[in-house]
Scaffold this motif. Structure first.
Motif, PDB file in Angstrom:
ATOM      1  N   GLU A  65       0.853  -1.184   0.000  1.00 22.50           N
ATOM      2  CA  GLU A  65       0.000   0.000   0.000  1.00 22.50           C
ATOM      3  C   GLU A  65       0.886   1.231   0.000  1.00 22.50           C
ATOM      4  O   GLU A  65       1.928   1.256   0.654  1.00 22.50           O
ATOM      5  CB  GLU A  65      -0.906   0.014   1.242  1.00 22.50           C
ATOM      6  CG  GLU A  65      -1.957  -1.090   1.245  1.00 22.50           C
ATOM      7  CD  GLU A  65      -2.859  -1.010   2.459  1.00 22.50           C
ATOM      8  OE1 GLU A  65      -2.704  -0.052   3.248  1.00 22.50           O
ATOM      9  OE2 GLU A  65      -3.706  -1.905   2.617  1.00 22.50           O
ATOM     10  N   SER A  66       0.469   2.242  -0.738  1.00 26.25           N
ATOM     11  CA  SER A  66       1.279   3.457  -0.803  1.00 26.25           C
ATOM     12  C   SER A  66       1.175   4.240   0.500  1.00 26.25           C
ATOM     13  O   SER A  66       0.107   4.321   1.110  1.00 26.25           O
ATOM     14  CB  SER A  66       0.839   4.329  -1.983  1.00 26.25           C
ATOM     15  OG  SER A  66      -0.558   4.488  -1.990  1.00 26.25           O
ATOM     16  N   GLU A  67       2.309   4.781   0.941  1.00 26.89           N
ATOM     17  CA  GLU A  67       2.376   5.600   2.154  1.00 26.89           C
ATOM     18  C   GLU A  67       2.952   6.958   1.766  1.00 26.89           C
ATOM     19  O   GLU A  67       4.161   7.109   1.600  1.00 26.89           O
ATOM     20  CB  GLU A  67       3.254   4.924   3.206  1.00 26.89           C
ATOM     21  CG  GLU A  67       2.717   3.579   3.686  1.00 26.89           C
ATOM     22  CD  GLU A  67       3.625   2.907   4.688  1.00 26.89           C
ATOM     23  OE1 GLU A  67       4.550   3.591   5.201  1.00 26.89           O
ATOM     24  OE2 GLU A  67       3.441   1.711   4.955  1.00 26.89           O
ATOM     25  N   PHE A  68       2.086   7.930   1.609  1.00 25.10           N
ATOM     26  CA  PHE A  68       2.508   9.243   1.128  1.00 25.10           C
ATOM     27  C   PHE A  68       3.071  10.088   2.266  1.00 25.10           C
ATOM     28  O   PHE A  68       2.439  10.227   3.316  1.00 25.10           O
ATOM     29  CB  PHE A  68       1.333   9.963   0.473  1.00 25.10           C
ATOM     30  CG  PHE A  68       0.895   9.337  -0.822  1.00 25.10           C
ATOM     31  CD1 PHE A  68       1.521   9.662  -2.013  1.00 25.10           C
ATOM     32  CD2 PHE A  68      -0.135   8.403  -0.842  1.00 25.10           C
ATOM     33  CE1 PHE A  68       1.125   9.071  -3.204  1.00 25.10           C
ATOM     34  CE2 PHE A  68      -0.537   7.815  -2.036  1.00 25.10           C
ATOM     35  CZ  PHE A  68       0.094   8.149  -3.217  1.00 25.10           C
ATOM     36  N   ILE A  69       4.268  10.622   2.035  1.00 28.45           N
ATOM     37  CA  ILE A  69       4.878  11.547   2.986  1.00 28.45           C
ATOM     38  C   ILE A  69       5.462  12.730   2.216  1.00 28.45           C
ATOM     39  O   ILE A  69       5.703  12.659   1.011  1.00 28.45           O
ATOM     40  CB  ILE A  69       5.990  10.863   3.819  1.00 28.45           C
ATOM     41  CG1 ILE A  69       7.132  10.365   2.906  1.00 28.45           C
ATOM     42  CG2 ILE A  69       5.438   9.744   4.675  1.00 28.45           C
ATOM     43  CD1 ILE A  69       8.385   9.964   3.671  1.00 28.45           C
ATOM     44  N   LEU A 106       4.767  11.956  -1.867  1.00 30.00           N
ATOM     45  CA  LEU A 106       4.760  10.690  -2.606  1.00 30.00           C
ATOM     46  C   LEU A 106       5.178   9.570  -1.662  1.00 30.00           C
ATOM     47  O   LEU A 106       5.580   9.823  -0.523  1.00 30.00           O
ATOM     48  CB  LEU A 106       5.734  10.759  -3.790  1.00 30.00           C
ATOM     49  CG  LEU A 106       5.422  11.732  -4.933  1.00 30.00           C
ATOM     50  CD1 LEU A 106       6.621  11.855  -5.854  1.00 30.00           C
ATOM     51  CD2 LEU A 106       4.199  11.293  -5.713  1.00 30.00           C
ATOM     52  N   ASP A 107       5.104   8.342  -2.151  1.00 36.22           N
ATOM     53  CA  ASP A 107       5.638   7.211  -1.397  1.00 36.22           C
ATOM     54  C   ASP A 107       7.147   7.154  -1.642  1.00 36.22           C
ATOM     55  O   ASP A 107       7.596   6.845  -2.750  1.00 36.22           O
ATOM     56  CB  ASP A 107       4.967   5.902  -1.834  1.00 36.22           C
ATOM     57  CG  ASP A 107       5.378   4.731  -0.954  1.00 36.22           C
ATOM     58  OD1 ASP A 107       6.597   4.451  -0.885  1.00 36.22           O
ATOM     59  OD2 ASP A 107       4.499   4.101  -0.365  1.00 36.22           O
ATOM     60  N   LYS A 108       7.925   7.455  -0.621  1.00 34.24           N
ATOM     61  CA  LYS A 108       9.373   7.596  -0.768  1.00 34.24           C
ATOM     62  C   LYS A 108      10.043   6.279  -1.161  1.00 34.24           C
ATOM     63  O   LYS A 108      10.952   6.254  -1.992  1.00 34.24           O
ATOM     64  CB  LYS A 108       9.963   8.122   0.539  1.00 34.24           C
ATOM     65  CG  LYS A 108      11.337   8.757   0.400  1.00 34.24           C
ATOM     66  CD  LYS A 108      11.730   9.448   1.688  1.00 34.24           C
ATOM     67  CE  LYS A 108      13.052  10.180   1.537  1.00 34.24           C
ATOM     68  NZ  LYS A 108      13.420  10.888   2.796  1.00 34.24           N
ATOM     69  N   LYS A 109       9.587   5.166  -0.551  1.00 39.70           N
ATOM     70  CA  LYS A 109      10.189   3.863  -0.858  1.00 39.70           C
ATOM     71  C   LYS A 109       9.921   3.462  -2.306  1.00 39.70           C
ATOM     72  O   LYS A 109      10.793   2.925  -2.993  1.00 39.70           O
ATOM     73  CB  LYS A 109       9.653   2.795   0.096  1.00 39.70           C
ATOM     74  CG  LYS A 109      10.166   2.933   1.516  1.00 39.70           C
ATOM     75  CD  LYS A 109       9.615   1.834   2.411  1.00 39.70           C
ATOM     76  CE  LYS A 109      10.122   1.985   3.842  1.00 39.70           C
ATOM     77  NZ  LYS A 109       9.541   0.948   4.740  1.00 39.70           N
ATOM     78  N   MET A 110       8.695   3.718  -2.763  1.00 40.07           N
ATOM     79  CA  MET A 110       8.358   3.374  -4.145  1.00 40.07           C
ATOM     80  C   MET A 110       9.153   4.217  -5.137  1.00 40.07           C
ATOM     81  O   MET A 110       9.650   3.708  -6.140  1.00 40.07           O
ATOM     82  CB  MET A 110       6.855   3.566  -4.390  1.00 40.07           C
ATOM     83  CG  MET A 110       5.993   2.515  -3.721  1.00 40.07           C
ATOM     84  SD  MET A 110       4.257   2.703  -4.203  1.00 40.07           S
ATOM     85  CE  MET A 110       3.492   1.477  -3.119  1.00 40.07           C
ATOM     86  N   TYR A 188       4.164   0.035  -9.049  1.00 35.21           N
ATOM     87  CA  TYR A 188       4.322   1.080  -8.035  1.00 35.21           C
ATOM     88  C   TYR A 188       3.782   2.422  -8.532  1.00 35.21           C
ATOM     89  O   TYR A 188       3.143   3.161  -7.769  1.00 35.21           O
ATOM     90  CB  TYR A 188       5.801   1.226  -7.659  1.00 35.21           C
ATOM     91  CG  TYR A 188       6.325   0.149  -6.736  1.00 35.21           C
ATOM     92  CD1 TYR A 188       5.464  -0.732  -6.093  1.00 35.21           C
ATOM     93  CD2 TYR A 188       7.682   0.018  -6.487  1.00 35.21           C
ATOM     94  CE1 TYR A 188       5.944  -1.713  -5.245  1.00 35.21           C
ATOM     95  CE2 TYR A 188       8.174  -0.959  -5.626  1.00 35.21           C
ATOM     96  CZ  TYR A 188       7.299  -1.823  -5.009  1.00 35.21           C
ATOM     97  OH  TYR A 188       7.777  -2.795  -4.161  1.00 35.21           O
ATOM     98  N   MET A 192       0.548   4.733  -6.998  1.00 30.11           N
ATOM     99  CA  MET A 192       0.618   6.154  -6.635  1.00 30.11           C
ATOM    100  C   MET A 192      -0.274   7.013  -7.525  1.00 30.11           C
ATOM    101  O   MET A 192      -0.244   8.238  -7.438  1.00 30.11           O
ATOM    102  CB  MET A 192       2.073   6.640  -6.685  1.00 30.11           C
ATOM    103  CG  MET A 192       2.926   6.135  -5.530  1.00 30.11           C
ATOM    104  SD  MET A 192       4.541   6.949  -5.438  1.00 30.11           S
ATOM    105  CE  MET A 192       5.359   6.204  -6.852  1.00 30.11           C
TER     106      MET A 192
END
Length: 217
Positions: A65-69, A106-110, A188, A192
């Motif tokens: 799941e996307s985690e936006f930061i 955005l999702d930093k890991k993705m 990915y 997003m």
């Protein structure tokens, strides 16, 4: 295929370790460092392979799941380029240009996985002395990213299969890879809410174009 992908860098590490010891006994630091760098590159390749298989497993199980930061994408890309320079061939250059805002949500890991995959591919499929360009534009309601290389390109007949899992273009069969990277990248980007496309010509290079929603606007 997985066995082969793991064995190749492991064999490089084993042979280079023996040579590091031999050149140490001969007090030849230049050749020692050359093989230490080979070991580092092989470890990076092994890490990427493991990450690809882990990512595919998680995507299949619906666990991603996307985690936006909020973070500074310009600084993030600069740091990533610094890391990836260790993979560059002789006299390869990575040029980064940007305009607009640097902060994104955005999702930093993705994003790290996407850019690491596309830039390392550009390095891998391009010759010594070539230039790889990364362009970022963050001005309006979306973020545009482009990664352009001067590499072997993708034939017209192969282009429609490029994002399929385990697909490898015919002109890339002798270059290390699992055929998973671009499939994961596309997944990915989709998670997003973005899009990916590309332009490519065989023996002239490839440009990947990514469009992502700008959640700060």
């Amino acid at each position: 295929m997985a066995s082969h992908e793991f064995r190749t860098p492991l064999a490089t590490i084993m042979s280079s370790l023996s040579l590091v010891k031999a050149y140490g006994e001969k007090n030849d630091p230049e050749k020692q460092n050359k093989h230490i760098n080979k070991i580092k590159k092989s470890i990076t390749i092994l890490t990427d392979i493991l990450n690809d298989f882990l990512s595919i497993s998680k995507l299949e199980e619906g666990k991603v799941e996307s985690e936006f930061i909020s973070f500074d994408l310009v600084d993030f890309i600069k740091e990533l380029i610094h890391e990836l320079k260790a993979l560059c061939k002789k006299n390869q250059i990575i040029d980064f240009q940007y305009q607009g805002k640097s902060n994104v949500i955005l999702d930093k890991k993705m994003i790290k996985h996407i850019l690491s995959n596309l830039v390392s591919n550009a390095i891998k499929f391009s010759n010594e002395g070539s230039e790889i360009k990364i362009r970022l534009e963050n001005i309006n309601s979306h973020i545009d990213l482009e990664i352009e290389d001067q590499g072997i390109g993708i034939s017209k007949s192969d282009q429609k299969y490029l994002f399929q899992r385990f697909f490898r273009a015919r002109n890339a069969s002798n270059i290390q890879g699992t055929g998973l990277g671009l499939n994961i990248v596309a997944s990915y980007i989709d998670l997003m809410g973005g899009e990916i496309s590309f332009d490519s010509e065989e023996n002239k290079g490839t440009t990947f174009k990514i469009k992502l929603p700008n959640n700060l606007s």
